[in-house]
Design a protein around this motif. Structure first.
Motif, PDB file in Angstrom:
ATOM      1  N   ALA B  25       0.714  -0.955   0.184  1.00 40.03           N
ATOM      2  CA  ALA B  25       0.251   0.101   0.332  1.00 40.03           C
ATOM      3  C   ALA B  25       1.142   1.372  -0.355  1.00 40.03           C
ATOM      4  O   ALA B  25      -0.032   1.951  -0.223  1.00 40.03           O
ATOM      5  CB  ALA B  25      -0.861  -0.057   1.256  1.00 40.03           C
ATOM      6  N   PRO B  44      -5.599   9.443  -6.092  1.00 41.69           N
ATOM      7  CA  PRO B  44      -6.917   8.934  -6.280  1.00 41.69           C
ATOM      8  C   PRO B  44      -7.546   7.245  -5.394  1.00 41.69           C
ATOM      9  O   PRO B  44      -6.116   7.749  -4.503  1.00 41.69           O
ATOM     10  CB  PRO B  44      -6.388   8.422  -7.862  1.00 41.69           C
ATOM     11  CG  PRO B  44      -4.935   8.490  -7.519  1.00 41.69           C
ATOM     12  CD  PRO B  44      -4.267   9.862  -6.932  1.00 41.69           C
ATOM     13  N   SER B  45      -8.581   7.278  -5.236  1.00 46.54           N
ATOM     14  CA  SER B  45      -8.586   6.366  -4.651  1.00 46.54           C
ATOM     15  C   SER B  45      -7.908   5.489  -4.390  1.00 46.54           C
ATOM     16  O   SER B  45      -7.523   5.066  -4.958  1.00 46.54           O
ATOM     17  CB  SER B  45      -9.835   6.215  -4.415  1.00 46.54           C
ATOM     18  OG  SER B  45     -10.580   4.686  -3.758  1.00 46.54           O
ATOM     19  N   GLY B  48      -3.405   5.053  -1.307  1.00 48.24           N
ATOM     20  CA  GLY B  48      -2.716   4.688  -0.001  1.00 48.24           C
ATOM     21  C   GLY B  48      -2.141   6.014   0.858  1.00 48.24           C
ATOM     22  O   GLY B  48      -1.419   5.953   2.436  1.00 48.24           O
ATOM     23  N   LYS B  49      -3.728   6.985   0.989  1.00 44.81           N
ATOM     24  CA  LYS B  49      -3.454   8.311   2.042  1.00 44.81           C
ATOM     25  C   LYS B  49      -3.634   7.920   3.387  1.00 44.81           C
ATOM     26  O   LYS B  49      -3.076   8.248   3.927  1.00 44.81           O
ATOM     27  CB  LYS B  49      -4.115   9.675   1.057  1.00 44.81           C
ATOM     28  CG  LYS B  49      -4.294   9.339  -0.334  1.00 44.81           C
ATOM     29  CD  LYS B  49      -5.328  10.571  -1.080  1.00 44.81           C
ATOM     30  CE  LYS B  49      -6.561  10.326  -0.789  1.00 44.81           C
ATOM     31  NZ  LYS B  49      -6.368   8.814  -1.934  1.00 44.81           N
ATOM     32  N   GLU B 171      -9.518  13.104   5.186  1.00 49.06           N
ATOM     33  CA  GLU B 171     -11.254  12.962   4.421  1.00 49.06           C
ATOM     34  C   GLU B 171     -11.894  13.423   5.369  1.00 49.06           C
ATOM     35  O   GLU B 171     -13.226  12.982   5.504  1.00 49.06           O
ATOM     36  CB  GLU B 171     -11.354  12.162   3.913  1.00 49.06           C
ATOM     37  CG  GLU B 171     -10.401  11.721   2.397  1.00 49.06           C
ATOM     38  CD  GLU B 171     -10.519  11.460   1.321  1.00 49.06           C
ATOM     39  OE1 GLU B 171     -11.765  11.459   0.566  1.00 49.06           O
ATOM     40  OE2 GLU B 171     -10.313  10.055   0.814  1.00 49.06           O
TER      41      GLU B 171
END
Ligand SMILES: Nc1ncnc2c1ncn2[C@@H]1O[C@H](COP(=O)(O)OP(=O)(O)OP(=O)(O)O)[C@@H](O)[C@H]1O
Ligand SMILES: [Mg+2]
Lengths: 267, 250
Positions: B25, B44-45, B48-49, B171
């Motif tokens: 990841a 992007p989704s 690994g954020k 988020e």
């Protein structure tokens, strides 16, 4: 001729004996509820442990004591353990030598096995995100368990616990097979003395019913108190009523209410 | 490897790797965050954020690399993990408030348990931070009686009650209705002005432009590009960031 199947005079006369029987029934219910629950906690932790050597014995315990009929368990403990000479001469004979001790032991083991599963289900129902949030706050694992997991698990598991307690209570009626004079045994002996097939057994049923309903009311009050975070506060109820009253003449359309923790589904 | 950590550095990450089974990841993330810096992370989704930000307070344990938070290196040791968590507050996408406690009690729990505050002290602290997120009037309400925006602000106050030096946001506005996004972002902007270090995963580009000292773009488990907000949005260097920005801005 009496139109009722119940002989009221006999019922009145047997009441003291029946109440003594009820006392025994209450005791033989309450003690295993306490011991069984106390035993269920460590067993549940073992059962949920990632370590196989801990989880496997706990699982076997649950499978065995949930699977074995309580009646057979009772026979095994009462008649079976008496055959073991070492036990008969050991200090534990205080427990295994008395019918009461054996009944408490057998019931506690049975109740514990059921409670392990009730506890496990309730603990697993606690949302993972809430546990993570507690951990992120630096709360220790022990405190997370005491202050977050357990309070929520009790709320999720209360109905299952109530069911288990009620069915367990009624299940104690079999203790008369090991010579304990609980409520059922008293009713039976009155029948044997009077040959009245209805009065003693219906009276006993009424007392069981009362006992179980006291438990139910207790659980309902407890549940309502635990659920207070979902209750609509009185001033809001008044506002809602006022809004309906203000729209008199129109057909009042109740607004959809957001119950409990409204959450978007996690995608 | 320096023995004495630089006090000006809040978070230092080098060569961070996180695997889920065979799938990596995170594959070698390096990032240094100065004290007081505001970082916005986007990508992007599945890039690994969340994994990255969750490694910083050990909600996910990393497989390789080095993470130093506030001078404390995160090792497998539980003690360092607890120490780091005392310094780092986190706000989640789905609020994760304690449903059985009022807003006030949500804020009081951690200070009482971790810092041994008495009830009155914890209450005063909680009220102070609930006021900061403009929810003092709702202190006695349970989460189920609050809107999403209000719940998220309680969650922010709850994190602030531990008086963290670093705040992580994953988020925080993605689960909110549009009209509530603003009130949460407004609170976050006020926080940013207070000098706390912030790492925030968000796709709110307006917020990023106003608040971020640096924006970081992640893709496939690595940091592809990072830079000061205006340049990041107006003159992206990499093809991948250009593509990503075109997608989210339509
Ligand atoms: N617990 C887990 N087990 C296995 N794989 C995981 C787990 N958590 C994340 N992953 C994988 O790791 C990668 C990174 O996930 P991560 O949640 O960090 O992405 P993200 O950038 O936060 O995405 P999003 O914008 O959707 O939140 C994804 O490929 C994901 O499938
Ligand atoms: Mg994410």
């Amino acid at each position: 001729m009496n139109a009722l199947p119940v002989d009221l005079a006999l019922a009145w006369d047997s009441l003291p004996a029946l109440l003594r029987g009820l006392q025994v029934t209450v005791l033989i219910t309450a003690l295993p509820l306490v011991f069984g629950l106390a035993l269920a906690f460590p067993l549940c932790f073992a059962r949920m442990s990632p370590r196989r050597w801990l989880a496997l014995p706990a699982e076997l315990f649950v499978v065995f004591f949930r699977g074995a009929p309580v009646l057979i368990l009772l026979y095994l403990v009462y008649y079976g353990f008496g055959q073991i000479k070492a036990l008969r001469e050991g200090p534990l004979w205080v427990l295994f030598g008395s019918a009461f001790g054996c009944a408490i032991l057998a019931f506690s083991l049975n109740h514990a096995a059921y409670m392990v599963e009730v506890l496990r289900g309730s603990l697993n129902a606690v949302p993972h995100g809430i546990v993570e949030a507690s951990e992120a706050l630096g709360i220790s694992r022990r405190n997370v368990f005491i202050w977050v997991k357990m309070p929520l698990a009790i709320r999720y598991g209360l109905k299952a616990y109530q069911n288990e307690v009620v069915s367990f209570t009624k299940g104690t009626a079999i203790v008369s097979v090991v010579t304990i004079t609980d409520l059922t045994a008293v009713a039976n002996s009155i029948f044997e003395q009077t040959y009245d097939p209805f009065t003693p057994i219906l009276c006993a049923a009424a007392l069981y019913w009362a006992f179980v309903n006291v438990l139910r009311i207790g659980f309902d009050l407890w549940g309502r108190w635990l659920d207070r975070h979902n209750a609509v506060p009185p001033q809001e109820q008044a506002q809602q009523r006022a809004a309906v009253a203000a729209s008199a003449g129109e057909i009042p359309v109740p607004a959809p209410r957001r119950r409990s923790g409204f959450r978007r589904p996690v995608l | 490897m320096t023995a004495v950590p630089d006090p000006g550095i809040a978070v230092s990450v080098t060569g961070l790797v996180k695997r889920y089974g065979d799938h990596a990841a995170l594959c070698g993330v390096d990032l240094e965050v100065r004290r007081g810096e505001k970082i916005v992370i986007c990508g992007p989704s599945g890039s690994g954020k969340s994994t990255f930000i969750r490694c910083l307070n050990a909600l996910e344990r990393h497989d390789a690399g080095r993470i130093v938070v506030n001078g404390i290196e995160l090792t497998g040791d539980e003690g360092t993990v607890q120490d780091v968590r005392q310094e780092v507050g986190m706000v989640f996408q789905h609020f994760n408030l304690f449903p059985h406690l009022t807003a006030l009690e949500n804020c009081m729990l951690a200070p009482r348990l971790n810092r041994g505050l008495g009830k009155a002290q914890a209450q005063a602290l909680a009220m102070k931070h609930l006021e900061r997120v403009h929810l003092a009037d709702h202190a006695g309400k349970y989460p189920s009686r609050l809107s999403g925006g209000q719940q998220q602000r309680v969650a922010i106050a709850r994190a602030l009650c531990m008086e963290p030096r670093i705040l992580l946001f994953d988020e925080p506005t993605s689960a909110l209705d549009p009209e509530m996004v603003k009130e949460v972002l407004a609170v976050m902007e006020e926080l940013a002005a207070s000098g706390v270090t912030m790492l925030c995963v968000t796709h709110e580009m307006g917020f990023a432009r106003r608040v971020a000292d640096r924006c970081v773009f992640m893709d496939r488990g690595a940091i592809v590009e990072s830079g000061e907000a205006a340049r990041f949005f107006d003159a992206p260097a990499s093809e991948r960031l250009r593509g990503f920005l075109a997608q989210i801005l339509h």
